[in-house]
Design a protein around this motif. Structure first.
Motif, short mmCIF file in Angstrom:
data_model
loop_
_atom_site.label_atom_id
_atom_site.label_comp_id
_atom_site.label_asym_id
_atom_site.label_seq_id
_atom_site.Cartn_x
_atom_site.Cartn_y
_atom_site.Cartn_z
N ASP A 195 -3.92 -7.26 10.63
CA ASP A 195 -4.97 -8.11 9.77
C ASP A 195 -4.74 -7.98 8.41
OD1 ASP A 195 -7.56 -9.66 9.71
OD2 ASP A 195 -8.05 -7.70 8.50
N TYR A 196 -4.87 -9.24 7.87
CA TYR A 196 -4.67 -9.12 6.24
C TYR A 196 -6.18 -9.37 5.78
CZ TYR A 196 -4.37 -11.24 1.61
OH TYR A 196 -4.32 -11.22 0.32
N ARG A 197 -6.40 -8.87 4.74
CA ARG A 197 -7.70 -9.02 4.04
C ARG A 197 -7.32 -9.30 2.44
NH1 ARG A 197 -12.84 -5.21 4.97
NH2 ARG A 197 -12.46 -5.94 7.08
N ALA A 198 -7.98 -10.37 2.05
CA ALA A 198 -8.09 -10.54 0.38
C ALA A 198 -8.85 -9.86 -0.20
CB ALA A 198 -8.47 -12.08 0.37
N ALA A 199 -8.59 -9.56 -1.62
CA ALA A 199 -9.28 -8.71 -2.40
C ALA A 199 -10.75 -8.95 -2.16
CB ALA A 199 -8.84 -8.67 -3.68
N GLN A 200 -11.75 -7.97 -2.47
CA GLN A 200 -13.07 -8.20 -2.36
C GLN A 200 -13.83 -8.07 -3.48
OE1 GLN A 200 -14.71 -9.01 1.06
NE2 GLN A 200 -12.26 -9.61 1.20
N THR A 201 -14.84 -8.67 -3.75
CA THR A 201 -15.62 -8.48 -5.01
C THR A 201 -17.10 -8.20 -4.69
OG1 THR A 201 -16.37 -10.84 -5.13
CG2 THR A 201 -14.47 -10.22 -6.20
N SER A 202 -17.43 -8.28 -3.58
CA SER A 202 -18.79 -7.91 -2.89
C SER A 202 -18.74 -7.87 -1.53
CB SER A 202 -20.06 -9.20 -3.32
OG SER A 202 -21.19 -8.79 -2.80
N PRO A 203 -19.84 -6.78 -1.15
CA PRO A 203 -20.59 -5.94 -2.02
C PRO A 203 -20.13 -4.70 -2.69
CG PRO A 203 -20.62 -5.36 0.19
CD PRO A 203 -19.78 -6.25 0.37
N MET A 204 -18.72 -4.69 -2.50
CA MET A 204 -17.85 -3.64 -3.35
C MET A 204 -16.41 -4.22 -3.69
SD MET A 204 -16.92 0.29 -2.16
CE MET A 204 -15.84 -0.25 -0.67
N ALA A 205 -16.05 -4.05 -4.95
CA ALA A 205 -14.81 -4.46 -5.22
C ALA A 205 -13.83 -3.61 -4.78
CB ALA A 205 -14.89 -4.74 -6.70
N TYR A 206 -12.79 -4.22 -4.26
CA TYR A 206 -11.37 -3.26 -4.09
C TYR A 206 -10.24 -4.54 -3.82
CZ TYR A 206 -12.76 -4.28 0.93
OH TYR A 206 -12.91 -4.77 1.96
N PRO A 207 -9.29 -3.79 -3.98
CA PRO A 207 -7.95 -4.76 -3.78
C PRO A 207 -7.64 -5.24 -2.48
CG PRO A 207 -7.13 -2.39 -4.28
CD PRO A 207 -8.85 -2.55 -4.11
N GLU A 208 -6.72 -6.41 -2.25
CA GLU A 208 -6.36 -6.78 -0.98
C GLU A 208 -5.88 -5.66 -0.11
OE1 GLU A 208 -3.30 -9.60 -1.31
OE2 GLU A 208 -2.30 -8.63 -2.90
N THR A 209 -5.96 -5.93 0.97
CA THR A 209 -5.30 -5.17 2.11
C THR A 209 -4.31 -5.83 2.97
OG1 THR A 209 -7.64 -4.19 2.37
CG2 THR A 209 -6.20 -3.95 4.37
N PRO A 210 -3.06 -5.37 2.37
CA PRO A 210 -2.02 -5.79 3.15
C PRO A 210 -1.89 -5.69 4.71
CG PRO A 210 -1.25 -4.81 1.43
CD PRO A 210 -2.64 -4.40 1.81
N SER A 211 -1.36 -6.80 5.63
CA SER A 211 -1.40 -6.56 6.89
C SER A 211 -0.16 -5.41 7.38
CB SER A 211 -0.84 -7.81 7.68
OG SER A 211 0.41 -8.25 7.10
N ALA A 212 0.83 -5.34 6.35
CA ALA A 212 1.74 -4.30 6.74
C ALA A 212 2.21 -3.74 5.18
CB ALA A 212 3.04 -5.03 7.23
N ILE A 213 2.31 -2.52 5.31
CA ILE A 213 3.07 -1.73 4.16
C ILE A 213 3.95 -0.99 4.63
CG2 ILE A 213 2.59 -0.56 2.11
CD1 ILE A 213 -0.42 -1.06 2.02
N GLY A 214 5.08 -0.81 4.02
CA GLY A 214 6.15 0.18 4.60
C GLY A 214 7.26 0.33 3.30
N SER A 215 7.90 1.71 3.75
CA SER A 215 8.90 1.87 2.37
C SER A 215 9.81 2.82 3.46
CB SER A 215 8.19 2.69 1.54
OG SER A 215 7.85 3.94 1.99
N ILE A 216 11.18 2.59 2.80
CA ILE A 216 12.29 3.39 3.45
C ILE A 216 12.88 4.31 2.13
CG2 ILE A 216 14.57 3.37 4.56
CD1 ILE A 216 13.69 0.73 5.46
N THR A 217 13.01 5.59 2.12
CA THR A 217 13.45 6.40 1.14
C THR A 217 14.74 7.38 1.82
OG1 THR A 217 11.82 7.95 1.85
CG2 THR A 217 11.26 6.41 0.01
N PHE A 218 15.60 7.53 0.70
CA PHE A 218 16.68 8.38 0.98
C PHE A 218 16.32 9.67 1.19
CE2 PHE A 218 20.33 10.73 -0.37
CZ PHE A 218 21.41 10.20 0.48
N VAL A 219 16.84 10.46 2.42
CA VAL A 219 16.63 11.89 2.46
C VAL A 219 17.70 12.63 2.22
CG1 VAL A 219 15.78 13.41 4.48
CG2 VAL A 219 14.90 11.45 4.16
#
Length: 224
Positions: A195-219
């Motif tokens: 699920d993706y959710r756009a940024a909200q302003t009411s009843p509480m403001a918060y930024p958008e919620t991506p459906s997926a967040i990921g990172s690959i880092t060197f070890v």
């Protein structure tokens, strides 16, 4: 911030006979060069020297709802935003290609939703250089159990978070895959989706919620 890499010293050409001025100039050029080296190494080897190092990495996200093609059918996780990166390319087929060999760690967060009135599972795993089970990365799968929906209009949510450490050779492409026993194959269908959710302003403001967040880092470098 970065450390300036000193250029090789431009040493003056020698004279046929001893010349004090030449020796002083020669020593000053070397002194300047070694002072630059010392300053650079002092920064790098200091308590906070890691701030000057750069490693291969990639971070991406997606701002669309994601649906499996069918129940019990592997589906690749999609990424439509390259948030940062170096040493990787983000491909149109939602894989990432490594430009350097090494041991890497992938960390991901998938916003699973279940709008069915029953408990269902979602499974997430890695594949390298392909789209069939023969390219699955061993020991990379995680199972997430989603409870039944809260109501007909309110899905149950689970943050599908995990991380995997795995090797990549230069040119290898890695993708994140998922599947479920009950797939919501489109908007309005019943089952599990991401699920993706756009940024909200009411009843509480918060930024958008991506459906997926990921990172690959060197070890680490690959074992010799």
């Amino acid at each position: 911030q970065r450390i300036i890499n000193p250029a090789p010293p431009n040493l003056p050409l020698g004279t046929d006979q001893y010349d004090r001025r030449y020796q002083d100039q020669y020593s000053n050029v070397l002194r300047l060069y070694f002072n630059q080296l010392r300053n650079g190494l002092g920064l790098l080897l200091g308590d906070e020297g890691g701030q000057f190092l750069s490693f291969p990495h990639i971070a991406a996200s997606d701002d669309q709802n994601q649906y499996a093609t069918a129940a019990n059918t592997p589906t690749i996780v999609q990424w439509n935003s390259l948030d940062s990166g170096g040493g990787f390319t983000l491909n149109s087929n939602y894989t990432a290609t490594a430009q350097y060999s090494g041991i890497y760690k992938i960390t991901y967060s998938l916003q699973f939703a279940n709008n069915d009135n029953a408990i269902h599972d979602a499974v997430v795993w890695l594949r390298v250089n392909g789209s069939t089970s023969t390219q699955d990365v061993a020991n990379s799968s995680t199972v997430f159990t989603l409870q039944a929906r809260k109501s007909a209009l309110l899905p149950n949510y689970v943050c599908g978070y995990s991380e995997v450490v795995f090797p990549l050779n230069v040119g290898d492409s890695v993708g994140l895959w998922w599947g479920t026993d009950q797939a919501a194959t489109s908007g309005g269908a019943t089952g599990i989706y991401i699920d993706y959710r756009a940024a909200q302003t009411s009843p509480m403001a918060y930024p958008e919620t991506p459906s997926a967040i990921g990172s690959i880092t060197f070890v680490s470098a690959l074992p010799a």
